[in-house]
Design an enzyme around this catalytic site. Sequence first.
Site, PDB file in Angstrom:
ATOM      1  N   THR A  47       2.056  55.936  -8.718  1.00 57.21           N
ATOM      2  CA  THR A  47       3.617  56.301  -8.826  1.00 57.21           C
ATOM      3  C   THR A  47       4.209  55.782  -7.368  1.00 57.21           C
ATOM      4  O   THR A  47       5.292  55.272  -7.427  1.00 57.21           O
ATOM      5  CB  THR A  47       4.007  57.462  -8.771  1.00 57.21           C
ATOM      6  OG1 THR A  47       3.028  58.333  -7.612  1.00 57.21           O
ATOM      7  CG2 THR A  47       3.415  58.106 -10.223  1.00 57.21           C
ATOM      8  N   ASP A  62      -5.436  52.320  -5.408  1.00 61.82           N
ATOM      9  CA  ASP A  62      -4.331  53.290  -4.887  1.00 61.82           C
ATOM     10  C   ASP A  62      -2.995  52.584  -4.903  1.00 61.82           C
ATOM     11  O   ASP A  62      -3.074  51.492  -4.022  1.00 61.82           O
ATOM     12  CB  ASP A  62      -4.592  54.203  -3.776  1.00 61.82           C
ATOM     13  CG  ASP A  62      -3.436  55.194  -3.354  1.00 61.82           C
ATOM     14  OD1 ASP A  62      -3.888  56.323  -3.502  1.00 61.82           O
ATOM     15  OD2 ASP A  62      -2.359  54.630  -3.394  1.00 61.82           O
ATOM     16  N   THR A  73      13.714  54.320  -8.674  1.00 62.36           N
ATOM     17  CA  THR A  73      12.886  54.678  -7.296  1.00 62.36           C
ATOM     18  C   THR A  73      12.309  55.800  -7.409  1.00 62.36           C
ATOM     19  O   THR A  73      12.595  56.928  -8.266  1.00 62.36           O
ATOM     20  CB  THR A  73      14.249  54.897  -6.272  1.00 62.36           C
ATOM     21  OG1 THR A  73      14.865  53.415  -6.127  1.00 62.36           O
ATOM     22  CG2 THR A  73      13.574  55.362  -4.951  1.00 62.36           C
ATOM     23  N   THR A 110      -3.167  57.787  -9.711  1.00 63.48           N
ATOM     24  CA  THR A 110      -3.348  59.097  -9.885  1.00 63.48           C
ATOM     25  C   THR A 110      -4.032  59.386 -11.330  1.00 63.48           C
ATOM     26  O   THR A 110      -4.740  60.120 -11.666  1.00 63.48           O
ATOM     27  CB  THR A 110      -2.306  60.001  -9.581  1.00 63.48           C
ATOM     28  OG1 THR A 110      -2.050  59.959  -8.150  1.00 63.48           O
ATOM     29  CG2 THR A 110      -2.716  61.612  -9.956  1.00 63.48           C
TER      30      THR A 110
HETATM   31  N1  ASP Z   1      -1.165  57.368  -4.170  1.00 62.20           N
HETATM   32  C1  ASP Z   1      -1.209  57.311  -5.747  1.00 62.20           C
HETATM   33  C2  ASP Z   1      -0.780  55.682  -6.112  1.00 62.20           C
HETATM   34  O1  ASP Z   1       0.444  55.426  -5.985  1.00 62.20           O
HETATM   35  C3  ASP Z   1      -0.214  58.379  -6.392  1.00 62.20           C
HETATM   36  C4  ASP Z   1       0.055  58.340  -7.799  1.00 62.20           C
HETATM   37  O2  ASP Z   1      -0.376  57.480  -8.457  1.00 62.20           O
HETATM   38  O3  ASP Z   1       0.917  58.892  -8.088  1.00 62.20           O
HETATM   39  O4  ASP Z   1      -1.653  55.057  -6.553  1.00 62.20           O
END
Ligand code: ASP
Length: 350
Positions: free
Chosen positions: A96, A64, A173, A20
Site C-alpha cells: 500500500t 515491500d 493517495t 503486506t
Molecule cells: N510496507 C508495505 C508495503 O507497502 C505496507 C503494505 O503493503 O501495506 O509493501
Amino acid sequence: MQFQKQNSKASILLIYTGGTIGMKEDPIEQTLKPFDFKQILEAVPELGKFACRIDSYTFDPLIDSSDVEPSMWQALAALIRDNYGSYDGFVVLHGTDTMAYTASALSFMLENLDKPVIFTGSQLPIGKPRTDGRENLISAVEIASTKNEEGRAMVPEVAIFFDSVLLRGNRSTKVKSEQFDAFQSYNCPPLAEAGISIRYNNTIERSGEQCANSLTISEKLDTRVSILKVHPGITPQVVKNILLGPETRAVIIETYGSGNAPTKDWFIRIVEEAASMDKILINVSQCLCGSVNMSLYATGKKLENAGVISGHDLTTESALAKLFYLMGKYPKNNEVKRLMGENLRGEISK
Ligand code: ASP
C-alpha cells in the site's frame, strides 16, 4: 496456478508484486516477510468459485513496496502488454505504501487501455484472521472480470480497490497507515462502491484516448524530477539546491492552499532563475482536496509570472508519474509543459 470453471466467462491475470497482503511473520527477526503466492490462493479458496479463469504471475523478488523503482513499473507494463490479448482483466497485488505511485505510473504508461488493471493490497496480511486482504482481493477480481451489456469491461482503466471503494489510480493517495480505509481520492468520485452488490458509477468520464487504438506501452521514463515542499522557515540554500540542481529537469513545487508560496524576493528570484534554465516547474497543492488556482492570490500570481505551471488538482504521486512519462516521451520541455496542463487519463478535473 490456475482455477478452472467449466463455463469460463472471463480470464484474469493476478500479478503478485509483494506487500503486506502476502507477508507472514519471521519468528527469528520478528518482522514481516513475503511468503509464497500459493499460500495466498490457499487462504482465499473463494477465488475458485468465480466463473472465470484466474492465472497468476509472481514477481521475483517480491518486494515491500517502499523499494519500488521505475524499472518495476516498466516490467509490470511489459507483462500486461505481453498478456493483453489473453486476459479480460488484470489484478495487481501491491504494497500500500507506494500503490498510488505505481497505479499513477501505469495509468500513463499503458496507452489506449480498454481493460481493467485493478490494484489492491491490504493493511493486515492475508494469513491473519481479521485480514482485509481477502475481501479486497475477491472484490478486485470481480471488478476486473465484470463487463457491461455490450460485453466491454466495466472499468477499462487503472484503479485501486481498497476497503469497499474503487478509486481512479492516478487520483488516489494513501491517507491512513493503520485503518482499513487507507486510500482516498478527494478530487474524483469513486468509480464503484462495494456493498451487497458492486455499484458502478456510470457518470464517470473516461479519457478520450482510451479505446481508440490497440494497447501500446510507453516504457521510457525520465526520472529527473525533484519535489520542493514549501514550509515556514525554508531557507534560500534549500530552495536553490532543489530548484537549480543540474540533475533535475523538472521540479514539483508543493505549495500552500490554492497554490501559494512565500513572496519574498529571494524565493521568487530563485524560481525565476530555474525557469530561465528551462526547468519544468509544476505547482501542486499540499491540500489533498481542491485545486491550484494561481490567479486567486498575489502570491500565486507571482509564481505564475515567474514561470511556474499549474498542476491543477493533480496529486503529487500523479504529478511525479506524469512527468516521468512525458519527459521520457518528449525531449522538448515546451511539449512536456503543454501536456502537463492537459487531461490525459482523467488525472485532472478539466
Ligand atoms: N510496507 C508495505 C508495503 O507497502 C505496507 C503494505 O503493503 O501495506 O509493501
